[in-house]
Motif scaffolding. Structure first.
Motif, PDB file in Angstrom:
ATOM      1  N   TYR A  70      -3.245   3.715  -2.842  1.00 17.41           N
ATOM      2  CA  TYR A  70      -3.390   2.575  -3.744  1.00 17.41           C
ATOM      3  C   TYR A  70      -2.891   1.330  -3.030  1.00 17.41           C
ATOM      4  CZ  TYR A  70      -2.537  -0.553  -7.703  1.00 17.41           C
ATOM      5  OH  TYR A  70      -2.519  -1.625  -8.557  1.00 17.41           O
ATOM      6  N   GLN A  71      -3.599   0.213  -3.233  1.00 17.81           N
ATOM      7  CA  GLN A  71      -3.186  -1.056  -2.636  1.00 17.81           C
ATOM      8  C   GLN A  71      -3.081  -2.120  -3.733  1.00 17.81           C
ATOM      9  OE1 GLN A  71      -6.275   0.323  -1.224  1.00 17.81           O
ATOM     10  NE2 GLN A  71      -4.952   1.630   0.025  1.00 17.81           N
ATOM     11  N   GLU A  72      -2.161  -3.032  -3.550  1.00 21.92           N
ATOM     12  CA  GLU A  72      -2.028  -4.152  -4.477  1.00 21.92           C
ATOM     13  C   GLU A  72      -1.778  -5.436  -3.689  1.00 21.92           C
ATOM     14  OE1 GLU A  72       0.531  -5.558  -8.413  1.00 21.92           O
ATOM     15  OE2 GLU A  72       0.513  -3.457  -7.752  1.00 21.92           O
ATOM     16  N   ARG A  73      -2.519  -6.488  -4.037  1.00 18.96           N
ATOM     17  CA  ARG A  73      -2.359  -7.796  -3.394  1.00 18.96           C
ATOM     18  C   ARG A  73      -1.376  -8.640  -4.197  1.00 18.96           C
ATOM     19  NH1 ARG A  73      -6.878 -10.220  -4.587  1.00 18.96           N
ATOM     20  NH2 ARG A  73      -7.647  -8.456  -5.816  1.00 18.96           N
ATOM     21  N   GLN A 102       5.581   1.103  -8.715  1.00 19.36           N
ATOM     22  CA  GLN A 102       4.621   1.090  -9.809  1.00 19.36           C
ATOM     23  C   GLN A 102       4.437   2.511 -10.338  1.00 19.36           C
ATOM     24  OE1 GLN A 102       3.632  -1.626 -11.022  1.00 19.36           O
ATOM     25  NE2 GLN A 102       2.751  -3.066  -9.590  1.00 19.36           N
ATOM     26  N   LEU A 136       1.907   4.866 -11.086  1.00 26.21           N
ATOM     27  CA  LEU A 136       0.496   4.915 -10.727  1.00 26.21           C
ATOM     28  C   LEU A 136      -0.237   6.165 -11.187  1.00 26.21           C
ATOM     29  CD1 LEU A 136       0.891   3.552  -7.085  1.00 26.21           C
ATOM     30  CD2 LEU A 136       0.105   2.298  -9.097  1.00 26.21           C
ATOM     31  N   SER A 141       0.828  -1.198   0.000  1.00 28.26           N
ATOM     32  CA  SER A 141       0.000   0.000   0.000  1.00 28.26           C
ATOM     33  C   SER A 141       0.864   1.251   0.000  1.00 28.26           C
ATOM     34  CB  SER A 141      -0.913   0.000   1.239  1.00 28.26           C
ATOM     35  OG  SER A 141      -1.683   1.175   1.288  1.00 28.26           O
TER      36      SER A 141
END
Length: 312
Positions: free
Chosen positions: A179-182, A169, A171, A103
């Motif tokens: 922003y979040q990424e799993r 990233q 973005l 995040s």
């Protein structure tokens, strides 16, 4: 820049070897995560695999046999539309696909858990904690298939690749926008236990429940009843498809590739569906041909994204 945020577990009750896109064969890692040496036999060729290690093996396209621990099964190796890497797990050991969130902003446990639950990342995992069998709720998935395919489980990091501390990233975020990424990592069980010990949740182990090879999920071409097809042209076309499939199981290497594509490529499937025009309301009012054809084509479609699957 996004930092990894560690999730406090809720307690409730690769080596990557990329499969080649060659026309005749594919490499696959045969993994042995256990503490003991094992012997695996592929098509009569015995392999000795050291403890907590593995071997890379080249499989020709076509039908093969794997034997381990006085048990065996048949499987097919083939091209895949979106084939990726994977590994072979002959001991049916437990692996865990663990999810973390990266995040751009700090998150508390409640926010973290909400995102995981909304994306169905949290599962109940059978465990033995301080000698007591129970389930633990965590952002992980238990995997113990013989063929563990990345195209099915979609990990970002294999078992020998650590999660990075942060990722970068492009973005294009607005001011104060987060922003979040799993991302997911595959763990051998021993490494996963070490990860859990960081939370000091007691002595933890997991049940080991391998199946007989005859009990694992097998891919089966449906039994087609040619006599039930009332339309003569459709019956002949269906018979030719079955003959092509049976012949395919006798082929190896580059000889396998084109006949397989003639059955299972998108164009081949479209051609098969188009053959339904051979049977009309006049010569097949009950659509007997369509019913049998769709069983066959759907069975081919179900495996198009994997390179390895067990057959009966």
């Amino acid at each position: 820049m996004m930092k990894k945020i560690k999730y406090s577990l809720l307690w409730v009750c690769s080596l990557i070897l990329v499969g080649c896109s060659e026309p005749s064969s594919i490499d696959r890692w045969i993994d042995n995560p256990t503490a003991n040496e094992i012997k695996v036999t592929i098509d009569g060729n015995e392999l000795t695999i050291p403890a907590k290690s593995g071997v890379n093996y080249t499989f020709e396209y076509g039908k093969h046999t794997l034997s381990y621990n006085n048990d065996n099964f048949n499987f097919v190796v083939k091209p895949a539309q979106f084939g990726e890497s994977g590994l072979i797990n002959p001991t049916q050991s437990n692996y865990y696909l663990y999810t973390v969130i990266y995040s751009t902003s700090e998150m508390n446990n409640e926010q973290y858990e909400k995102i995981l639950r909304e994306n169905r990342e949290i599962n109940n995992i059978p465990a033995i904690i301080d000698g007591k069998e129970q389930e633990i709720e965590m952002p992980a998935k238990l995997i113990n298939d013989v063929f563990i395919e990345k195209s099915q489980y979609h990990w970002d990091y294999s078992y020998d690749q650590p999660f990075p501390k942060e990722i970068t990233q492009e973005l294009g975020l607005k001011k104060n926008q987060s922003y979040q990424e799993r991302l997911r990592k595959l763990y051998r069980e021993s490494d996963f236990i070490e990860l859990l010990k960081e939370d000091e949740q007691g002595d933890i182990n997991f049940p080991y429940q391998p199946k007989k090879f005859s009990e694992i999920s097998q891919y089966v071409i449906p039994k087609i009843d040619l006599n039930s097809i009332k339309c003569e042209e459709g019956r002949q076309y269906m018979e030719s498809l079955l003959n092509d499939w049976n012949h395919l199981m006798t082929l190896k290497g580059s000889d396998f590739t084109k006949p397989y594509d003639n059955l299972a490529s998108n164009d081949a499937m479209a051609k098969s569906y188009g053959s339904e025009d051979k049977c009309t309301e006049e010569n097949d009012p009950e659509q007997s041909y369509s019913k049998e054809l769709r069983q066959f084509v759907d069975a081919l479609r179900n495996t198009r994204d994997v390179n390895f699957y067990v057959i009966k």
